[in-house]
Scaffold this active site. Structure first.
Site, PDB file in Angstrom:
ATOM      1  N   ASP A 211      10.269   1.269   4.543  1.00  0.00           N
ATOM      2  CA  ASP A 211      11.108   0.235   4.985  1.00  0.00           C
ATOM      3  C   ASP A 211      12.554   0.508   4.384  1.00  0.00           C
ATOM      4  O   ASP A 211      13.372  -0.265   4.988  1.00  0.00           O
ATOM      5  CB  ASP A 211      10.651  -1.176   5.072  1.00  0.00           C
ATOM      6  CG  ASP A 211      10.600  -1.606   6.368  1.00  0.00           C
ATOM      7  OD1 ASP A 211      10.559  -0.982   7.486  1.00  0.00           O
ATOM      8  OD2 ASP A 211      10.825  -3.046   6.614  1.00  0.00           O
ATOM      9  N   ASP A 412      -1.254  -2.658   1.593  1.00  0.00           N
ATOM     10  CA  ASP A 412      -0.122  -2.944   0.823  1.00  0.00           C
ATOM     11  C   ASP A 412      -0.177  -1.769   0.013  1.00  0.00           C
ATOM     12  O   ASP A 412      -1.129  -1.095  -0.512  1.00  0.00           O
ATOM     13  CB  ASP A 412      -0.117  -4.217   0.192  1.00  0.00           C
ATOM     14  CG  ASP A 412       0.205  -5.293   1.027  1.00  0.00           C
ATOM     15  OD1 ASP A 412       0.485  -5.276   2.375  1.00  0.00           O
ATOM     16  OD2 ASP A 412      -0.114  -6.357   0.955  1.00  0.00           O
ATOM     17  N   ASP A 414       0.399  -1.377  -3.045  1.00  0.00           N
ATOM     18  CA  ASP A 414       0.179  -1.747  -4.353  1.00  0.00           C
ATOM     19  C   ASP A 414      -1.493  -1.942  -4.367  1.00  0.00           C
ATOM     20  O   ASP A 414      -2.173  -2.325  -5.544  1.00  0.00           O
ATOM     21  CB  ASP A 414       0.716  -2.929  -5.041  1.00  0.00           C
ATOM     22  CG  ASP A 414       0.422  -4.143  -4.248  1.00  0.00           C
ATOM     23  OD1 ASP A 414       0.305  -4.296  -3.009  1.00  0.00           O
ATOM     24  OD2 ASP A 414       0.701  -5.354  -4.764  1.00  0.00           O
ATOM     25  N   ASP A 573       0.079 -12.021   9.506  1.00  0.00           N
ATOM     26  CA  ASP A 573      -1.139 -11.649   9.198  1.00  0.00           C
ATOM     27  C   ASP A 573      -1.933 -12.749   9.778  1.00  0.00           C
ATOM     28  O   ASP A 573      -2.866 -12.457  10.856  1.00  0.00           O
ATOM     29  CB  ASP A 573      -1.583 -11.201   7.998  1.00  0.00           C
ATOM     30  CG  ASP A 573      -1.154 -12.424   6.890  1.00  0.00           C
ATOM     31  OD1 ASP A 573      -0.514 -13.332   7.349  1.00  0.00           O
ATOM     32  OD2 ASP A 573      -1.477 -12.174   5.569  1.00  0.00           O
TER      33      ASP A 573
END
Length: 868
Positions: A211, A412, A414, A573
Site C-alpha cells: 500500500d 497480515d 507479520d 473484517d
C-alpha cells in the site's frame, strides 16, 4: 473413534515427509510459538480431550458403509461436542445466574434507598447493562463445537496415484501498508512460508499488496524469489517446520522428520549462510536504490524528473519515489502489477540464482515455485483508498485476471504459515460433503510467537480464540478476524450459497466494474470445479491489470458494499463476515494440533491499546450503520445475530465499569456513604452473582482447554481497556456521529529483534498518551482509597460498630480487587523496573501506610482546629 492420524491429519506429503502427528515433530513444538499454550492443556486441536466427544460417528459410519460408491466427496473433518457431564452443568449455571440477576434487579428497584440517589440510579442502569451484555455474550455459547481437519482422508481423495491432484486453486493474499512500521523482513518471511507450503505449486499463487508503493518492497520481493529457489526445495526435501526461515533458524534444536538425515546438517548450514546473506541484501536495499537513483539522475537524461527513483532495469519506478513529487508520492501514484514469478507451467521469468550452485542435491525434489505477484493499487487524493479493504479488493480483482483461484486466503504481513499443511486443512472444510458447498470461509485461530512468557497484556486472548470461537462454530460459524482466513471467491463476490442461488447469474459492469476480462473471470469462477491455467502476461493484459487496481476503478460499483471486502468502517473484517453470513453462508473454525499460523502482536501497552481502540471503535461504527445486526443480515440465524450484536456494543460496558472503578473516592468523604442500603445484603447479592460468573468461567476453561492464567489475563486486560481504550472508542464514536469522521486507521508498529538484543524491549517502554489518563486516575484513586481506609480504621476502630467494620472490610476488598485487575498497568508504569515486580509488592504497602499516616495526621489537625 478415529485414529490419531485421521484426527490430526496424517499421511505423507509429495516428498515423503512424515505427517504432522509424527511424535518427533509434535514433541518439538515445545521450542516454537504456541508450545507453552499446548503444554498448558489447551490449544487448538486437542480433539481427544477428556471433555470432548465425537459428534459425527453416525455420519462416518454411514459414509464407511457406502464406501464412496454414491460418488459423493468423503467426510474430510471430524466434529466434537462438549460432553454432557460438563455441558449440562454449564447450561444450568447460565440459567441459574440469569435468575439470580433478575432477582437482584428486582431487589434493587424495590429498595431504592441510597445516600447518593444519582449514583444509585446510574449504578442500577449499569447493573442492567452488565446483565444484558453478559446475556448477549453467553447465549451463543450454549453449543460449542470443535472441528478438526482429516488430512489423511483429503490425501486419499485428492492426491491421485498418477501424481496429479483434485485440489482446487488457492490465491494467497499478503497485505502490507508501510515498510517502516511493518519491517520488510517480516513480510518476506511471510511470503517464503507461503511459497514453501505443502500444496501443489501449479494450484497456488501468492500476491503481495504494497500500500506504500515503495520500490524497496518490490525489489525485496525479487530478492525473496531468488532465495526461494533454495529455501523452498530445502523445506520440501527435509520436511522442516515451520517454513518461515527466521522462525526456523531461531529454534535451538529442531527435530528432523525427513528422509535424508545424513545430508540435512550440511544442507542446513549452507541454507542458513545463504539466509544471512539474503538478510544483508534486504538491509542494503534502501541504500542500493538511493545510490542507483543518484547515478541515473546525475546522467541528466531527458527522461522525466531529475530526482526520480530508478529500478534495476534502468526505468523509472511508477510508484512512490524517495524524493516524492506529484503522482509519485505515498497516497498518489499509479497502480502497479508485476509478475515476479510466472506460473510454473511456463517457467519463471526472472534470471534467478540457480540453487544447484550451492552444492545441494535436489534431484528427487520438486524445485518449482508457485506464482508470485507484486501489487500496488493506484492512489489518488480525489478517491478514498479505503484502507486495508481497498487493498484486498484490488488483490481480489488482479488475482481474478491472473489465476482466478476458487479459494482465497489472506494474511497480515507479520504472520506466517507455521504448519505447512494449513492450506490443505482449510480445503478439508471447503470440500466436505456435508457443509462444504455452503461454507463461505474457514477461520483459523490467531497465535503469536513474540509475546512475553507471562502474556502481560493478554495478547494470546485464548478466552476468545479457544472459547468464544468454538462456541460460534456451533452456530452459523465464527466471524472473520482479518487474517488467517480462507474464503470462497464466490462468497466474496456477493453470490448467494447454492440453496439460495439463482440460475444463470450474469455479472454486470455496474456491480463489478468496467473490465471485460474481470467480468469473464466472474463467469469462470461460477464454474467452481474448473481449474484454469493463467493466461500469458502481455502488454494488453498488463494494461487491464493496472486498470483493475487503479484508484478510480471501484467508483460507482458494488465493490466495498455488496462485493468484496466492506468499505467505510475500521473493522472491515467483522462487517465482511457479517455480510456473508447474512446471505445465508456458514463458516467453519479450523483448529490444528500444530498451530497453522503464527504472527507478531504488539507487546507494548500503548500500541496494544491503539489496536483495541480501532477494533472497538469499528464495532461501534458497525452498530450505527446499515450493517447493524438488529436490522441487517436477512438470513442470519437468531443466536448468530445475538453474537454479532454483542460484538458491536461491548465497548459501552466500559462506561459503567469506569463509574464503579472510580467510586472508591467516596472513602475521602468523612461520613459513611453507601450506594445501596441495606449494604450487607447488596454485597451478598453482588458476591453471589460474581461467584456464579466465575463458576461459569471455570467450566468454560475446562471445555476450552485453557488455563486460569489465560482467564485471569483476559479479566485484567478487559479492566485496563475499560478504563482507557473502550471509553476512547466511545468518545470517537460520538465525534463520528457529530462530525461524520470515522475511526483513524493507525498501522500497529512492529518491533524487530534486530532493533535490540532484548526480545521484549517494547514491553518495558512506557509511551504516555491521553487515553491512559483515566486508568491512571482509577489506579491512584484506589491506592489512595486503600490508604484512607486504613487510616479511617485506625482512627475509628474503637468507635465503629461491627456492621461498620464489616462494611469497611467489604469496601476495602473491592479496592484490592480493582488493584489486582490493574496490576499489569502498574507494571507498565514502572518501565524497566517491572523486570523486578517485587519492587511493586514492597512499594505499594509503603504507599498505603504513608497515605494512612497523612490521613490520620490531617484528621488530628482538623479535629484540633474544627471540633466535630
Amino acid at each position: 473413534m478415529a485414529s490419531p492420524a485421521s484426527v490430526a491429519g496424517g499421511g505423507e506429503d509429495s516428498n515423503g515427509c512424515s505427517s504432522l502427528i509424527d511424535p518427533l515433530l509434535v514433541s518439538r513444538t515445545s521450542s516454537i510459538g504456541g508450545a507453552e499454550r499446548k503444554a498448558a492443556g489447551g490449544g487448538g486441536g486437542g480433539a481427544k480431550g477428556k471433555h470432548w466427544a465425537a459428534a459425527d460417528k453416525g455420519e462416518r459410519r454411514a459414509a464407511k458403509e457406502c464406501g464412496g460408491e454414491d460418488g459423493r466427496r468423503p467426510l474430510l473433518f471430524r466434529s466434537y461436542r462438549v460432553k454432557g457431564s460438563l455441558l449440562h452443568p454449564y447450561r444450568a449455571l447460565i440459567f441459574a445466574r440469569l435468575i439470580a440477576v433478575l432477582l437482584f434487579f428486582g431487589w434493587r428497584i424495590r429498595h431504592n434507598n441510597s445516600d447518593i440517589m444519582w449514583f444509585w440510579t446510574m449504578s442500577v442502569a449499569g447493573d442492567v447493562w452488565f446483565g444484558f451484555s453478559w446475556l448477549l455474550n453467553q447465549l451463543p455459547k450454549f453449543n460449542p463445537v470443535k472441528t478438526i481437519p482429516d488430512l489423511t482422508a483429503l490425501r486419499q481423495y485428492c492426491d491421485l496415484a498418477d501424481g496429479s491432484y483434485r485440489l482446487p486453486g488457492i490465491d494467497v493474499f499478503v497485505t502490507t501498508a508501510d515498510p517502516i512500521d511493518e519491517p520488510v523482513l517480516y513480510t518476506m518471511n511471510c511470503v517464503l512460508s507461503i511459497l514453501a507450503a505443502d500444496y501443489p505449486v501449479d494450484r497456488s499463487a501468492c500476491y503481495l499488496s504494497d500500500d506504500s508503493g515503495a520500490l524497496i518492497l518490490y525489489e525485496a520481493l525479487v530478492e525473496t524469489a531468488k532465495f526461494a529457489t533454495l529455501w523452498v526445495p530445502f523445506c520440501r526435501k527435509h520436511c522442516i517446520e515451520p517454513r518461515s526461515p527466521e522462525s526456523y533458524f531461531e529454534l535451538e534444536a529442531p527435530s528432523y522428520t525427513g528422509s535424508a538425515q545424513e545430508e540435512f546438517k550440511n544442507d542446513s548450514r549452507i541454507v542458513h549462510l545463504e539466509y544471512d546473506e539474503f538478510k544483508v541484501r534486504l538491509e542494503a536495499l534502501p541504500e542500493t536504490i538511493r545510490k542507483r537513483s543518484d547515478v541515473y539522475n546525475s546522467m541528466k537524461t531527458d527522461q522525466g524528473a531529475p530526482n526520480a527513483t530508478w529500478m534495476a532495469n534502468g526505468t523509472q519506478w511508477p510508484g512512490t519515489w524517495i524524493e516524492p513529487i506529484e503522482n509519485h508520492r505515498k497516497g498518489h501514484h499509479a497502480g502497479i502489477v508485476k509478475v515476479v514469478l510466472d506460473h510454473p507451467i511456463r517457467g519463471h521469468n526472472l534470471s534467478l540464482k540457480d540453487s544447484t550452485g550451492n552444492n545441494l542435491n535436489f534431484n528427487a525434489t520438486d524445485v518449482r515455485i508457485p506464482m508470485l505477484v507484486y501489487v500496488s493499487r493506484g492512489k489518488n487524493p480525489n478517491y478514498d483508498h479505503n484502507k486495508k479493504a481497498g487493498a484486498l479488493n484490488a488483490q481480489l480483482r488482479a488475482s481474478a485476471l491472473l489465476s482466478n483461484a476458487q479459494f482465497i486466503i489472506n494474511f497480515d504481513c507479520d504472520h506466517y504459515i507455521n504448519n505447512s499443511q494449513a492450506l490443505r486443512a482449510a480445503i478439508c472444510f471447503m470440500l466436505d460433503q456435508r457443509e462444504g458447498d455452503n461454507t463461505a470461509f474457514v477461520q483459523f485461530p490467531q497465535r503469536f510467537d513474540n509475546v512475553d512468557p507471562k502474556d502481560r497484556y493478554g495478547n494470546h486472548n485464548r478466552v476468545f480464540f479457544d472459547g468464544t470461537m468454538l462456541a460460534l462454530n456451533g452456530l452459523q460459524g465464527p466471524s472473520y478476524l482479518g487474517t488467517g482466513c480462507m474464503f470462497r471467491r464466490l462468497a466474496l463476490y456477493g453470490i448467494d450459497p447454492p440453496h439460495w442461488r439463482q440460475d444463470n447469474i450474469t455479472p454486470e459492469s455496474s456491480k463489478f466494474g468496467n473490465s471485460i476480462l474481470l467480468l469473464e473471470s466472474v463467469l469462470e469462477a461460477l464454474n467452481q470445479d474448473r481449474f484454469a491455467t493463467p493466461s500469458p502476461v502481455n502488454d494488453i493484459f498488463v494494461n487491464e491489470l493496472e486498470m483493475v487496481v487503479s484508484a478510480s476503478f471501484d467508483k460507482e460499483t458494488d465493490w466495498g458494499k455488496g462485493v468484496g471486502y466492506i468499505y467505510d468502517i475500521a473493522t472491515e473484517d467483522i462487517v465482511t463476515g457479517f455480510r456473508i453470513h447474512g446471505q445465508g453462508w456458514r463458516s467453519m473454525y479450523c483448529t490444528m494440533e500444530h498451530d497453522a499460523f503464527c504472527g507478531t502482536a504488539p507487546i507494548n501497552l500503548t500500541e496494544r491499546l491503539h489496536q483495541i481502540v480501532r477494533w472497538s471503535g469499528g464495532s461501534l461504527e458497525m452498530f450505527f450503520s446499515h450493517n447493524n445486526p438488529l436490522i441487517g443480515g436477512r438470513r442470519l440465524q437468531p443466536l448468530q445475530r445475538v453474537s454479532y450484536l454483542n460484538m458491536t456494543i461491548y465497548p459501552v460496558t466500559s462506561l459503567f465499569i469506569l463509574l464503579y472503578a472510580i467510586s472508591p473516592v467516596m472513602w475521602l468523604i468523612p461520613d459513611e456513604v453507601y450506594i445501596q442500603r441495606p449494604f450487607t445484603r447488596y454485597v451478598v447479592y453482588l458476591l453471589m452473582i460474581i461467584l456464579m460468573i466465575h463458576m461459569i468461567g471455570w467450566l468454560e476453561i475446562k471445555w476450552a482447554g485453557i488455563t486460569w492464567l489465560d482467564y485471569w489475563r483476559n479479566e485484567q486486560f478487559f479492566m485496563i481497556g475499560s478504563t482507557s481504550a473502550y471509553p476512547t472508542a466511545v468518545l470517537h464514536m460520538v465525534v463520528n456521529l457529530l462530525t461524520k469522521k470515522g475511526i483513524h486507521f493507525r498501522v500497529t508498529s512492529k518491533q524487530t529483534t534486530a532493533d535490540t538484543n532484548d526480545k521484549f524491549a517494547d514491553l518495558y517502554e512506557m509511551r504516555w498518551v491521553p487515553m491512559l489518563i483515566p486508568t491512571m486516575v482509577v489506579l491512584v484513586a484506589n491506592i489512595g482509597a486503600i490508604g484512607v481506609a486504613i487510616g479511617k480504621m485506625a482512627v475509628y476502630m474503637g468507635v465503629w460498630t461491627i456492621a461498620q467494620k464489616r462494611h469497611a472490610i467489604m469496601g476495602l476488598l473491592f479496592n484490592m480487587w480493582v488493584m489486582f485487575l490493574l496490576y499489569p498497568f502498574a507494571l507498565a508504569i514502572m518501565g524497566r523496573w517491572a523486570k523486578r515486580p517485587i519492587i511493586l509488592v514492597v512499594l505499594l504497602p509503603i504507599i498505603f501506610v504513608i497515605v494512612a499516616l497523612v490521613y490520620v495526621a490531617t484528621h488530628i489537625l482538623l479535629a484540633n482546629i474544627i471540633p466535630f
